[in-house]
Design an enzyme around this catalytic site. Structure first.
Site, mmCIF file in Angstrom:
data_model
loop_
_atom_site.group_PDB
_atom_site.id
_atom_site.type_symbol
_atom_site.label_atom_id
_atom_site.label_comp_id
_atom_site.label_asym_id
_atom_site.label_seq_id
_atom_site.Cartn_x
_atom_site.Cartn_y
_atom_site.Cartn_z
ATOM 1 N N LYS A 65 -10.141 8.136 13.574
ATOM 2 C CA LYS A 65 -11.537 7.708 13.707
ATOM 3 C C LYS A 65 -11.734 6.708 14.847
ATOM 4 O O LYS A 65 -12.868 6.373 15.192
ATOM 5 C CB LYS A 65 -12.022 7.135 12.384
ATOM 6 C CG LYS A 65 -12.093 8.211 11.307
ATOM 7 C CD LYS A 65 -12.154 7.643 9.912
ATOM 8 C CE LYS A 65 -12.091 8.771 8.892
ATOM 9 N NZ LYS A 65 -10.830 9.543 8.953
ATOM 10 N N GLY A 123 0.818 -1.210 0.000
ATOM 11 C CA GLY A 123 0.000 0.000 0.000
ATOM 12 C C GLY A 123 0.848 1.255 0.000
ATOM 13 O O GLY A 123 2.081 1.204 0.089
#
Length: 514
Positions: A294, A176
């Protein structure tokens, strides 16, 4: 507070940063090359402080330039001295400004800079730039400082070498955008081995090609595996015996995980559990989990799953610390500009296609950071951690998405009247404004002036989570999404997913990862 507590250890005087050139507050910058390109770059960076780069020295192999100055900036040595010079002068950014430099030498210089804790920048298209005389804006197509509403922070230090050099390092999610940059920077600190784990073979092939300039796929550095596969993870840890683990593998797109919560649990929670279990069993020295803002008072499946991952790390960190078997910690990211599927890439595509830019709400704000800041935070956390901390970068004030869209448009030469914004409404699980810490968490200073931390409850242990996690994993295994949501709420008191605001029209997805 006990003087031996984690909180007390964190609350130490901050490390003083080297002084900047007179009148400058930018990142301390070393320019490689004192020719026409380097000279013009030094001059323009001095004239344009908003780029956030302050030249403190130049390196050049021309004996005639030794001991002299380039546009008032001293020539500090030759290219071969990059590593030692960068450390001695507290260099934070190295800019390569030599036209036609062979690719092998570019890679060697970048590795030396990374090993000194400095970020690397390049002048694109050297020859074409020289034909019209180089200007500072050639180096960066976007002024990141304007986009994120603050100066970019140089996070990583040369001291990171102490926890990486000569050790076997494993990076999960290596293919990633965050994992691949982690691998590049880790490699610069001379590990004895770097193992890059991902379930996508194409990403691994591309990554090896970028780091080594070839991708024969014949050595053990590339590891194809799924972190959900417990026997496979245990085998990898037994065989490779990693000493340092950076855990970047995760599902991270908020709207998708709201629709598929079982998948979030399998990867973000169970996958982390597998890795922590294997790390404890094989004596891993340092383990760093990559989480998200989050996770602070979560209202989404993404946030809840990453908060549980943090709790798994913190619960096991206490026992590991008491037994002296390893240091486990986590970091929370804001939204990372430039990562795969990030806001910038979507903005560019939407503007290029001539369509409207989709934003969830006129007042929605987010914390933003660059990839370099994100990876620097991970590496510094690995260095500073005592066990059980969650580290957070001070990202200043949150940025209104609408303001970021307008700043981006101006930098690509679009006027406000040319940018149509369509508001789609907040979706299930999305917050109007994010926070870096939960209401019940204490914000603690660390030895790095721009990194803060929080620590878990001292009386929490793995056994406090085990029963609830077993039921959660069982529900996820049979894809019982409603039961998964109930289990998440049971494990995280106060976790409630808010109802989405009405959506006026169907829209292209707005990624809200980290």
């Amino acid at each position: 507070m006990s003087p031996n507590s984690t909180a007390a250890r964190l609350n130490q005087p901050t490390v003083p940063m080297p002084k900047h050139p007179a009148g400058s507050t930018g990142l301390r910058t070393l320019v490689i090359g004192g020719g026409a390109a380097g000279s013009a770059l030094v001059r323009d960076l001095q004239r344009t402080p908003e780029f956030g780069l302050a030249p403190v020295g130049v390196l050049d192999d021309d004996p005639a330039k030794a001991g002299g100055e380039i546009e008032g900036v001293p020539v500090l040595g030759t290219l071969a001295a990059l590593g030692t010079t960068a450390v001695e002068h507290g260099v934070q950014v190295v800019v390569l400004a030599i036209p036609g430099l062979p690719h092998q030498q570019v890679r060697a210089l970048a590795t030396a800079a990374g090993g000194a804790g400095a970020a690397v920048r390049y002048l694109p298209s050297f020859l074409s730039a020289l034909r019209r005389e180089v200007v500072g804006s050639d180096m960066r197509s976007l002024d990141v400082n304007r986009l994120i509403g603050r100066h970019e922070v140089h996070v990583v230090s040369a001291d990171v070498r102490a926890v990486i050099e000569g050790r076997r390092v494993l990076v999960t999610g290596a293919g990633g955008s965050i994992g691949s940059e982690l691998c590049r920077q880790v490699q610069a600190f001379a590990p004895s081995a770097l193992y890059m784990l991902d379930h996508d073979e194409s990403n691994l092939h591309r990554l090896q090609l970028e780091i080594w300039g070839e991708a024969l796929l014949t050595d053990e550095s590339l590891v194809i595996a799924d972190i959900r596969d417990r026997p496979r993870i245990q085998q990898i840890f037994r065989d490779l015996k990693p000493e340092v683990v950076f855990h970047a593998a995760a599902h991270k797109h908020l709207p998708l995980l709201e629709r598929h919560p079982s998948e979030a649990v399998k990867s973000n929670v169970l996958g982390t559990d597998h890795l922590v279990e294997a790390a404890l069993a094989t004596g891993v020295e340092r383990f760093v989990l990559i989480s998200t803002d989050k996770a602070a008072d979560p209202t989404s499946v993404l946030g809840a799953s990453k908060r549980l991952a943090e709790l798994i790390v913190q619960a096991n960190a206490r026992d590991a610390r008491n037994l002296g078997t390893g240091v486990f910690s986590a970091v929370r990211f804001g939204n990372v500009l430039g990562s795969r599927g990030s806001l910038l890439s979507v903005l560019a595509e939407q503007l290029q296609s001539g369509g409207p830019v989709t934003v969830t709400h006129p007042d929605v704000t987010r914390f933003f950071m660059t990839i370099e800041e994100a990876v620097g935070l991970v590496l510094e956390a690995g260095r500073m951690a005592e066990g059980g901390e969650v580290f957070v970068l001070d990202m200043g004030e949150p940025v209104r998405i609408v303001d970021l869209v307008h700043n981006f448009a101006r930098q690509v030469q679009l006027g406000a009247e040319e940018v149509e914004i369509r508001y789609t409404g907040l979706r299930a699980g999305e917050k109007l404004n994010e926070a870096l810490f939960s209401e019940g968490e204490e914000r603690l200073p660390t030895v790095h002036g721009r990194i803060f931390a929080t620590v878990g409850a001292e009386d929490a242990g793995p056994e406090d989570l085990a029963g609830g996690l077993t039921g959660l994993y069982s529900a996820a295994a049979v894809n019982a999404d409603d039961e998964v949501r109930r289990r998440l709420a049971g494990l995280l008191p106060g976790y409630v997913t808010p109802e989405p605001e009405p959506v006026p029209a169907l829209s292209a997805p707005y990624p809200d990862g980290f």
